[in-house]
Motif scaffolding. Structure first.
Motif, PDB file in Angstrom:
ATOM      1  N   LYS A   1       5.857  -3.239   6.155  1.00 20.88           N
ATOM      2  CA  LYS A   1       7.121  -2.588   6.504  1.00 20.88           C
ATOM      3  C   LYS A   1       7.342  -1.399   5.571  1.00 20.88           C
ATOM      4  O   LYS A   1       7.217  -1.534   4.356  1.00 20.88           O
ATOM      5  CB  LYS A   1       8.272  -3.583   6.407  1.00 20.88           C
ATOM      6  N   PRO A   2       7.684  -0.218   6.142  1.00 23.29           N
ATOM      7  CA  PRO A   2       7.718   1.003   5.336  1.00 23.29           C
ATOM      8  C   PRO A   2       9.044   1.259   4.615  1.00 23.29           C
ATOM      9  O   PRO A   2      10.105   0.774   5.014  1.00 23.29           O
ATOM     10  CB  PRO A   2       7.502   2.093   6.385  1.00 23.29           C
ATOM     11  N   MET A   3       8.927   2.035   3.555  1.00 24.56           N
ATOM     12  CA  MET A   3      10.074   2.639   2.875  1.00 24.56           C
ATOM     13  C   MET A   3       9.579   3.981   2.345  1.00 24.56           C
ATOM     14  O   MET A   3       8.379   4.173   2.132  1.00 24.56           O
ATOM     15  CB  MET A   3      10.611   1.748   1.755  1.00 24.56           C
TER      16      MET A   3
ATOM     17  N   LYS B   1       0.856  -1.191   0.000  1.00 21.57           N
ATOM     18  CA  LYS B   1       0.000   0.000   0.000  1.00 21.57           C
ATOM     19  C   LYS B   1       0.884   1.231   0.000  1.00 21.57           C
ATOM     20  O   LYS B   1       2.070   1.174   0.339  1.00 21.57           O
ATOM     21  CB  LYS B   1      -0.979  -0.002   1.172  1.00 21.57           C
ATOM     22  N   ARG B   2       0.300   2.335  -0.400  1.00 17.96           N
ATOM     23  CA  ARG B   2       0.996   3.622  -0.444  1.00 17.96           C
ATOM     24  C   ARG B   2       0.220   4.590   0.450  1.00 17.96           C
ATOM     25  O   ARG B   2      -1.006   4.655   0.398  1.00 17.96           O
ATOM     26  CB  ARG B   2       1.024   4.143  -1.888  1.00 17.96           C
ATOM     27  N   ASP B   3       0.958   5.366   1.245  1.00 20.10           N
ATOM     28  CA  ASP B   3       0.309   6.420   2.019  1.00 20.10           C
ATOM     29  C   ASP B   3       1.269   7.605   2.132  1.00 20.10           C
ATOM     30  O   ASP B   3       2.352   7.591   1.544  1.00 20.10           O
ATOM     31  CB  ASP B   3      -0.177   5.919   3.385  1.00 20.10           C
ATOM     32  N   ALA B   4       0.852   8.607   2.880  1.00 16.60           N
ATOM     33  CA  ALA B   4       1.663   9.806   3.118  1.00 16.60           C
ATOM     34  C   ALA B   4       2.158  10.430   1.807  1.00 16.60           C
ATOM     35  O   ALA B   4       3.258  10.959   1.748  1.00 16.60           O
ATOM     36  CB  ALA B   4       2.840   9.485   4.048  1.00 16.60           C
ATOM     37  N   LEU B   5       1.315  10.382   0.773  1.00 15.08           N
ATOM     38  CA  LEU B   5       1.685  10.945  -0.526  1.00 15.08           C
ATOM     39  C   LEU B   5       1.704  12.469  -0.438  1.00 15.08           C
ATOM     40  O   LEU B   5       0.749  13.089   0.033  1.00 15.08           O
ATOM     41  CB  LEU B   5       0.699  10.488  -1.604  1.00 15.08           C
ATOM     42  N   GLN B   6       2.824  13.039  -0.895  1.00 14.18           N
ATOM     43  CA  GLN B   6       2.982  14.492  -0.936  1.00 14.18           C
ATOM     44  C   GLN B   6       3.576  14.863  -2.293  1.00 14.18           C
ATOM     45  O   GLN B   6       4.251  14.052  -2.930  1.00 14.18           O
ATOM     46  CB  GLN B   6       3.909  14.955   0.182  1.00 14.18           C
TER      47      GLN B   6
ATOM     48  N   ALA C   1      10.401  20.994  -7.523  1.00 16.98           N
ATOM     49  CA  ALA C   1      11.841  21.011  -7.267  1.00 16.98           C
ATOM     50  C   ALA C   1      12.444  22.098  -8.139  1.00 16.98           C
ATOM     51  O   ALA C   1      12.218  22.130  -9.351  1.00 16.98           O
ATOM     52  CB  ALA C   1      12.458  19.657  -7.600  1.00 16.98           C
ATOM     53  N   ASN C   2      13.192  22.982  -7.532  1.00 17.14           N
ATOM     54  CA  ASN C   2      13.833  24.060  -8.264  1.00 17.14           C
ATOM     55  C   ASN C   2      15.193  23.560  -8.740  1.00 17.14           C
ATOM     56  O   ASN C   2      16.098  23.372  -7.938  1.00 17.14           O
ATOM     57  CB  ASN C   2      13.981  25.270  -7.344  1.00 17.14           C
ATOM     58  N   THR C   3      15.331  23.324 -10.046  1.00 16.76           N
ATOM     59  CA  THR C   3      16.568  22.773 -10.608  1.00 16.76           C
ATOM     60  C   THR C   3      17.193  23.775 -11.577  1.00 16.76           C
ATOM     61  O   THR C   3      16.539  24.742 -11.987  1.00 16.76           O
ATOM     62  CB  THR C   3      16.295  21.463 -11.385  1.00 16.76           C
ATOM     63  N   PRO C   4      18.443  23.530 -11.978  1.00 16.95           N
ATOM     64  CA  PRO C   4      19.080  24.416 -12.966  1.00 16.95           C
ATOM     65  C   PRO C   4      18.316  24.458 -14.294  1.00 16.95           C
ATOM     66  O   PRO C   4      18.435  25.420 -15.041  1.00 16.95           O
ATOM     67  CB  PRO C   4      20.462  23.804 -13.162  1.00 16.95           C
ATOM     68  N   GLN C   5      17.527  23.419 -14.594  1.00 14.31           N
ATOM     69  CA  GLN C   5      16.732  23.389 -15.831  1.00 14.31           C
ATOM     70  C   GLN C   5      15.324  23.943 -15.631  1.00 14.31           C
ATOM     71  O   GLN C   5      14.482  23.812 -16.501  1.00 14.31           O
ATOM     72  CB  GLN C   5      16.634  21.953 -16.368  1.00 14.31           C
ATOM     73  N   GLY C   6      15.070  24.521 -14.478  1.00 15.63           N
ATOM     74  CA  GLY C   6      13.739  25.053 -14.186  1.00 15.63           C
ATOM     75  C   GLY C   6      13.037  24.190 -13.157  1.00 15.63           C
ATOM     76  O   GLY C   6      13.583  23.197 -12.657  1.00 15.63           O
ATOM     77  N   ASP C   7      11.810  24.554 -12.850  1.00 17.89           N
ATOM     78  CA  ASP C   7      11.038  23.816 -11.855  1.00 17.89           C
ATOM     79  C   ASP C   7      10.511  22.514 -12.450  1.00 17.89           C
ATOM     80  O   ASP C   7      10.023  22.495 -13.587  1.00 17.89           O
ATOM     81  CB  ASP C   7       9.872  24.670 -11.351  1.00 17.89           C
ATOM     82  N   MET C   8      10.621  21.452 -11.663  1.00 17.68           N
ATOM     83  CA  MET C   8      10.134  20.132 -12.082  1.00 17.68           C
ATOM     84  C   MET C   8       9.271  19.558 -10.971  1.00 17.68           C
ATOM     85  O   MET C   8       9.508  19.811  -9.791  1.00 17.68           O
ATOM     86  CB  MET C   8      11.313  19.187 -12.334  1.00 17.68           C
ATOM     87  N   LEU C   9       8.289  18.781 -11.380  1.00 19.42           N
ATOM     88  CA  LEU C   9       7.374  18.174 -10.417  1.00 19.42           C
ATOM     89  C   LEU C   9       8.029  16.998  -9.707  1.00 19.42           C
ATOM     90  O   LEU C   9       8.855  16.282 -10.286  1.00 19.42           O
ATOM     91  CB  LEU C   9       6.099  17.722 -11.129  1.00 19.42           C
ATOM     92  N   ALA C  10       7.635  16.814  -8.454  1.00 17.70           N
ATOM     93  CA  ALA C  10       8.161  15.719  -7.648  1.00 17.70           C
ATOM     94  C   ALA C  10       7.049  15.194  -6.756  1.00 17.70           C
ATOM     95  O   ALA C  10       6.053  15.874  -6.510  1.00 17.70           O
ATOM     96  CB  ALA C  10       9.335  16.207  -6.800  1.00 17.70           C
ATOM     97  N   ARG C  11       7.246  13.975  -6.304  1.00 15.31           N
ATOM     98  CA  ARG C  11       6.321  13.409  -5.326  1.00 15.31           C
ATOM     99  C   ARG C  11       7.112  12.558  -4.348  1.00 15.31           C
ATOM    100  O   ARG C  11       8.212  12.088  -4.644  1.00 15.31           O
ATOM    101  CB  ARG C  11       5.215  12.593  -5.988  1.00 15.31           C
ATOM    102  N   ARG C  12       6.522  12.391  -3.181  1.00 13.40           N
ATOM    103  CA  ARG C  12       7.125  11.543  -2.154  1.00 13.40           C
ATOM    104  C   ARG C  12       6.000  10.774  -1.489  1.00 13.40           C
ATOM    105  O   ARG C  12       4.923  11.325  -1.236  1.00 13.40           O
ATOM    106  CB  ARG C  12       7.851  12.412  -1.119  1.00 13.40           C
ATOM    107  N   SER C  13       6.247   9.504  -1.234  1.00 10.72           N
ATOM    108  CA  SER C  13       5.244   8.702  -0.550  1.00 10.72           C
ATOM    109  C   SER C  13       5.924   7.581   0.221  1.00 10.72           C
ATOM    110  O   SER C  13       7.076   7.227  -0.027  1.00 10.72           O
ATOM    111  CB  SER C  13       4.221   8.131  -1.540  1.00 10.72           C
ATOM    112  N   ARG C  14       5.166   7.082   1.167  1.00  7.65           N
ATOM    113  CA  ARG C  14       5.638   5.946   1.938  1.00  7.65           C
ATOM    114  C   ARG C  14       4.971   4.706   1.354  1.00  7.65           C
ATOM    115  O   ARG C  14       3.749   4.653   1.227  1.00  7.65           O
ATOM    116  CB  ARG C  14       5.273   6.128   3.410  1.00  7.65           C
ATOM    117  N   LEU C  15       5.789   3.759   0.969  1.00 11.76           N
ATOM    118  CA  LEU C  15       5.283   2.473   0.495  1.00 11.76           C
ATOM    119  C   LEU C  15       5.414   1.463   1.628  1.00 11.76           C
ATOM    120  O   LEU C  15       6.430   1.447   2.335  1.00 11.76           O
ATOM    121  CB  LEU C  15       6.078   1.977  -0.720  1.00 11.76           C
ATOM    122  N   TRP C  16       4.407   0.658   1.766  1.00 11.82           N
ATOM    123  CA  TRP C  16       4.423  -0.420   2.752  1.00 11.82           C
ATOM    124  C   TRP C  16       4.462  -1.737   1.984  1.00 11.82           C
ATOM    125  O   TRP C  16       3.580  -2.006   1.178  1.00 11.82           O
ATOM    126  CB  TRP C  16       3.188  -0.367   3.632  1.00 11.82           C
ATOM    127  N   MET C  17       5.503  -2.512   2.229  1.00  8.87           N
ATOM    128  CA  MET C  17       5.630  -3.825   1.602  1.00  8.87           C
ATOM    129  C   MET C  17       5.595  -4.851   2.728  1.00  8.87           C
ATOM    130  O   MET C  17       6.488  -4.876   3.576  1.00  8.87           O
ATOM    131  CB  MET C  17       6.957  -3.898   0.831  1.00  8.87           C
TER     132      MET C  17
END
Length: 183
Positions: free
Chosen positions: A159-161, A131-136, A140-156
């Motif tokens: 157990k989280p990662m 399952k996936r939770d804590a999705l945000q 990201a401000n990069t030298p090539q301009g702003d790029m989209l990013a995401r972060r989430s906690r996966l449970w396998m």
């Protein structure tokens, strides 16, 4: 490590993460990509003939190296830090940074430390209980301009990662006319 990859990783670490409900998505396509609940690797594979992984880093980091948010989402314990670039047909599409607590690697059906150049999502989403939770999401401000990013906690298997993904300029999210529907 390639200097550009180092800059992307630095930008990914500095994202101001937001809850999806509070984020101003640039368009419907990016919203679908960022909110994807399944395997991003599988989704990316549907846009190319060959999805490959460049393994940039795969080493244990001490608990003290985790920032406050990472500790809140995981625990303060040593983690395997895996950094990769996912490439579609030779084009760099996504930079991934994954923290896997050592306790999350115990009693798993796969040895995640030996994942190598296999996309992590293919392994994780083949497990019995995922399952996936804590999705945000964020920019990201990069030298090539702003790029989209995401972060989430996966449970396998309970157990989280923590997985953070930066969508690079050539990613299908930016270049495809419409959401891929399996045609």
């Amino acid at each position: 490590m390639n200097q550009l990859i180092a800059l992307y990783l630095s930008a990914l670490r500095q994202v101001s993460w937001q809850e999806p409900a509070e984020f101003n998505f640039p368009d419907a396509i990016s919203k679908q990509w960022l909110l994807e609940q399944g395997s991003l690797s599988r989704l990316l594979s549907s846009y190319c003939d060959g999805l490959t992984v460049d393994l940039v880093h795969n080493k244990i980091v001490k608990a003290e190296k985790l920032n406050h948010q990472e500790v809140d989402l995981l625990n303060q314990e040593p983690c395997l830090l895996r950094k990769v670039v996912l490439n579609g047909d030779g084009e760099a599409w996504v930079l991934g940074r994954t923290l896997i607590p050592l306790s999350s690697m115990e009693d798993q059906q796969h040895d995640l430390a030996q994942q190598g150049e296999i996309p992590l999502g293919l392994t994780v989403f083949s497990a019995d209980n995922v399952k996936r939770d804590a999705l945000q999401v964020g920019w990201a401000n990069t030298p090539q301009g702003d790029m989209l990013a995401r972060r989430s906690r996966l449970w396998m298997n309970h157990k989280p990662m923590l997985v953070a993904e930066l969508f690079l300029p050539t990613a299908p999210m930016y270049t495809k006319e419409k959401w891929h529907d399996g045609e």
